[in-house]
Scaffold this motif. Sequence first.
Motif, PDB file in Angstrom:
ATOM      1  N   ILE A   1       3.012  -2.418   6.309  1.00  0.00           N
ATOM      2  CA  ILE A   1       1.649  -2.352   5.786  1.00  0.00           C
ATOM      3  C   ILE A   1       1.192  -0.909   5.880  1.00  0.00           C
ATOM      4  O   ILE A   1       0.915  -0.393   6.969  1.00  0.00           O
ATOM      5  CB  ILE A   1       0.702  -3.283   6.574  1.00  0.00           C
ATOM      6  CG1 ILE A   1       1.203  -4.727   6.508  1.00  0.00           C
ATOM      7  CG2 ILE A   1      -0.718  -3.184   6.020  1.00  0.00           C
ATOM      8  CD1 ILE A   1       0.402  -5.693   7.357  1.00  0.00           C
TER       9      ILE A   1
ATOM     10  N   GLY B   1       0.833  -1.195   0.000  1.00  0.00           N
ATOM     11  CA  GLY B   1       0.000   0.000   0.000  1.00  0.00           C
ATOM     12  C   GLY B   1       0.868   1.245   0.000  1.00  0.00           C
ATOM     13  O   GLY B   1       0.810   2.069   0.903  1.00  0.00           O
TER      14      GLY B   1
ATOM     15  N   HIS C   1      -4.640  -1.187   3.992  1.00  0.00           N
ATOM     16  CA  HIS C   1      -5.197  -2.547   4.033  1.00  0.00           C
ATOM     17  C   HIS C   1      -6.640  -2.634   3.562  1.00  0.00           C
ATOM     18  O   HIS C   1      -7.158  -3.741   3.358  1.00  0.00           O
ATOM     19  CB  HIS C   1      -5.087  -3.127   5.452  1.00  0.00           C
ATOM     20  CG  HIS C   1      -5.779  -2.303   6.502  1.00  0.00           C
ATOM     21  ND1 HIS C   1      -7.107  -2.451   6.796  1.00  0.00           N
ATOM     22  CD2 HIS C   1      -5.309  -1.330   7.309  1.00  0.00           C
ATOM     23  CE1 HIS C   1      -7.434  -1.607   7.763  1.00  0.00           C
ATOM     24  NE2 HIS C   1      -6.364  -0.897   8.090  1.00  0.00           N
TER      25      HIS C   1
ATOM     26  N   SER D   1      -8.335   0.471  14.303  1.00  0.00           N
ATOM     27  CA  SER D   1      -7.240  -0.167  13.566  1.00  0.00           C
ATOM     28  C   SER D   1      -6.214  -0.777  14.514  1.00  0.00           C
ATOM     29  O   SER D   1      -5.592  -1.794  14.200  1.00  0.00           O
ATOM     30  CB  SER D   1      -6.577   0.833  12.614  1.00  0.00           C
ATOM     31  OG  SER D   1      -6.036   1.937  13.322  1.00  0.00           O
TER      32      SER D   1
ATOM     33  N   PHE E   1      -5.332  -4.765  14.273  1.00  0.00           N
ATOM     34  CA  PHE E   1      -3.987  -5.294  14.070  1.00  0.00           C
ATOM     35  C   PHE E   1      -3.631  -6.300  15.165  1.00  0.00           C
ATOM     36  O   PHE E   1      -3.053  -7.359  14.879  1.00  0.00           O
ATOM     37  CB  PHE E   1      -2.964  -4.158  14.036  1.00  0.00           C
ATOM     38  CG  PHE E   1      -1.565  -4.622  13.703  1.00  0.00           C
ATOM     39  CD1 PHE E   1      -1.248  -5.054  12.419  1.00  0.00           C
ATOM     40  CD2 PHE E   1      -0.573  -4.653  14.677  1.00  0.00           C
ATOM     41  CE1 PHE E   1       0.030  -5.495  12.108  1.00  0.00           C
ATOM     42  CE2 PHE E   1       0.712  -5.087  14.368  1.00  0.00           C
ATOM     43  CZ  PHE E   1       1.010  -5.508  13.081  1.00  0.00           C
TER      44      PHE E   1
ATOM     45  N   PHE F   1       3.273  -1.857  11.278  1.00  0.00           N
ATOM     46  CA  PHE F   1       1.978  -1.295  10.875  1.00  0.00           C
ATOM     47  C   PHE F   1       1.739  -0.022  11.666  1.00  0.00           C
ATOM     48  O   PHE F   1       1.983   0.025  12.881  1.00  0.00           O
ATOM     49  CB  PHE F   1       0.869  -2.313  11.164  1.00  0.00           C
ATOM     50  CG  PHE F   1      -0.531  -1.805  10.940  1.00  0.00           C
ATOM     51  CD1 PHE F   1      -1.020  -1.613   9.654  1.00  0.00           C
ATOM     52  CD2 PHE F   1      -1.368  -1.532  12.015  1.00  0.00           C
ATOM     53  CE1 PHE F   1      -2.312  -1.154   9.445  1.00  0.00           C
ATOM     54  CE2 PHE F   1      -2.666  -1.076  11.815  1.00  0.00           C
ATOM     55  CZ  PHE F   1      -3.144  -0.887  10.526  1.00  0.00           C
TER      56      PHE F   1
ATOM     57  N   ARG G   1      -9.044  -5.158   5.113  1.00  0.00           N
ATOM     58  CA  ARG G   1      -8.806  -6.605   4.982  1.00  0.00           C
ATOM     59  C   ARG G   1      -7.466  -6.999   5.618  1.00  0.00           C
ATOM     60  O   ARG G   1      -6.688  -7.760   5.044  1.00  0.00           O
ATOM     61  CB  ARG G   1      -8.854  -7.000   3.503  1.00  0.00           C
ATOM     62  CG  ARG G   1     -10.221  -6.759   2.872  1.00  0.00           C
ATOM     63  CD  ARG G   1     -10.262  -7.237   1.439  1.00  0.00           C
ATOM     64  NE  ARG G   1      -9.398  -6.440   0.584  1.00  0.00           N
ATOM     65  CZ  ARG G   1      -9.136  -6.723  -0.692  1.00  0.00           C
ATOM     66  NH1 ARG G   1      -9.670  -7.800  -1.240  1.00  0.00           N
ATOM     67  NH2 ARG G   1      -8.342  -5.953  -1.402  1.00  0.00           N
ATOM     68  N   LEU G   2      -7.228  -6.471   6.793  1.00  0.00           N
ATOM     69  CA  LEU G   2      -5.954  -6.685   7.461  1.00  0.00           C
ATOM     70  C   LEU G   2      -5.731  -8.154   7.817  1.00  0.00           C
ATOM     71  O   LEU G   2      -4.620  -8.673   7.712  1.00  0.00           O
ATOM     72  CB  LEU G   2      -5.875  -5.813   8.719  1.00  0.00           C
ATOM     73  CG  LEU G   2      -4.513  -5.640   9.366  1.00  0.00           C
ATOM     74  CD1 LEU G   2      -3.471  -5.160   8.363  1.00  0.00           C
ATOM     75  CD2 LEU G   2      -4.598  -4.664  10.538  1.00  0.00           C
TER      76      LEU G   2
ATOM     77  N   MET H   1      -4.617  -9.941   4.681  1.00  0.00           N
ATOM     78  CA  MET H   1      -3.258  -9.521   4.319  1.00  0.00           C
ATOM     79  C   MET H   1      -2.215 -10.195   5.193  1.00  0.00           C
ATOM     80  O   MET H   1      -1.205 -10.707   4.703  1.00  0.00           O
ATOM     81  CB  MET H   1      -3.128  -7.996   4.468  1.00  0.00           C
ATOM     82  CG  MET H   1      -3.440  -7.228   3.218  1.00  0.00           C
ATOM     83  SD  MET H   1      -2.976  -5.504   3.449  1.00  0.00           S
ATOM     84  CE  MET H   1      -3.516  -4.870   1.871  1.00  0.00           C
ATOM     85  N   LEU H   2      -2.450 -10.185   6.493  1.00  0.00           N
ATOM     86  CA  LEU H   2      -1.467 -10.778   7.405  1.00  0.00           C
ATOM     87  C   LEU H   2      -1.335 -12.277   7.177  1.00  0.00           C
ATOM     88  O   LEU H   2      -0.236 -12.837   7.320  1.00  0.00           O
ATOM     89  CB  LEU H   2      -1.836 -10.494   8.862  1.00  0.00           C
ATOM     90  CG  LEU H   2      -1.325  -9.159   9.399  1.00  0.00           C
ATOM     91  CD1 LEU H   2      -1.878  -8.888  10.784  1.00  0.00           C
ATOM     92  CD2 LEU H   2       0.199  -9.136   9.437  1.00  0.00           C
TER      93      LEU H   2
END
Length: 395
Positions: free
Chosen positions: A327, A260, A330, A360, A364, A353, A333-334, A337-338
Amino acid sequence: MSRQRFIVIGMTDEREAWFPPEVLSAIADGRVFSGGKRHHEIVASLLPEASEWIDITVPLEAVFEQYKPHSEIVVFASGDPLFFGFANTLRRELPEAEITVFPAFNSLQMLAHRMLLPYSDMRTVSLTGRPWDGFDEALIRGERLIGALTDRQKTPAMIARRMLDYGYGNYRMTVGECLGNREAERVRTFSMEDAAAEEFAFPNCLILERTQPRVHPFGIPEREFELLDGRVNMITKMPVRLLTLSQLELRRRSSFWDVGFCTGSVSIEARLQFPQLKVTSFEIREQGRALMEANSRKFGAPGINTVIGDFLDADLSVLPAPDAVFIGGHGGRLHEMLRRIDEVLLPGGVIVFNAVSEQSRALFREAVAAVGRRITGEMHVTVDNFNPITIFRAE
């Protein structure tokens, strides 16, 4: 079974080759010889009758198949066979083989001699069938002297044009053409602009001499970047950017992913401060392509690999696996992604992050726990009148 033996003889492009007595003896005793077509043309008159010649051509797998039946092979190679040369290939492909090397001057040594140039601190790189990585690193580090081996694609003119594209006109280029060939040898020095428009005989090599330093700032102010729709709030602020990079410990990393990247500020800062890194940058918006190109050229950061499209759909198998990931976006859609990052992150790798909201931060923490990793750093930062940011580090 006895070990296969190779005698590797370095040579120049001189049409009437001269070799010392021990090399002439090795040639006289040889039965199987190998080298490039150019080498064969030069040494053909020295080879014993009924000897066999194996051309070194790509793919090299076919060449090594032809080597298999023979216990001893005499190989001719250009310059010093251990300087980006064929002896290194033999050592890699046939580690059990016995190898004896008789070197000649390599082409960059010959060029330095023609220039009467002391070259003990010259950074040498090869672009012969190789990527730009080592050359780009030398440019970003601002090496005083850079010697480069070229090929038919990465010519001196192409190299000069690429340097100018990224703002490295602060060198002069000396090109040696057909070094060692008395009839065709030529050595000329150019400005970068003149080199970019010139044609050169092959084979050639070049030496770059820095005429003045180019200073890379430690921390680029955000307003100096080309911005997404002119929005300065869409870029990682300079103090946060530098703290983020410190949490990634990039000095000891080899492959960094910026997921990103938006304007490319984190990728570019990482590339300039840690030029040994392979930097791969992902952005879902097509506008990111032009922004990365404009900003990387503006700040002199060649070699960033840009991937445009949805990170969750990208083919990660063709990319260098990361040992550090930032990151930067996201899209809600964290967790997904992770999970993808966790599948490819190298052992000992780190994920960083930056969270602005409590939502957020919580997201995370949940996502990190879901992939079996743990948060090992949490830094709270406030810049000017912007909202506080939490820089998370997970391992």
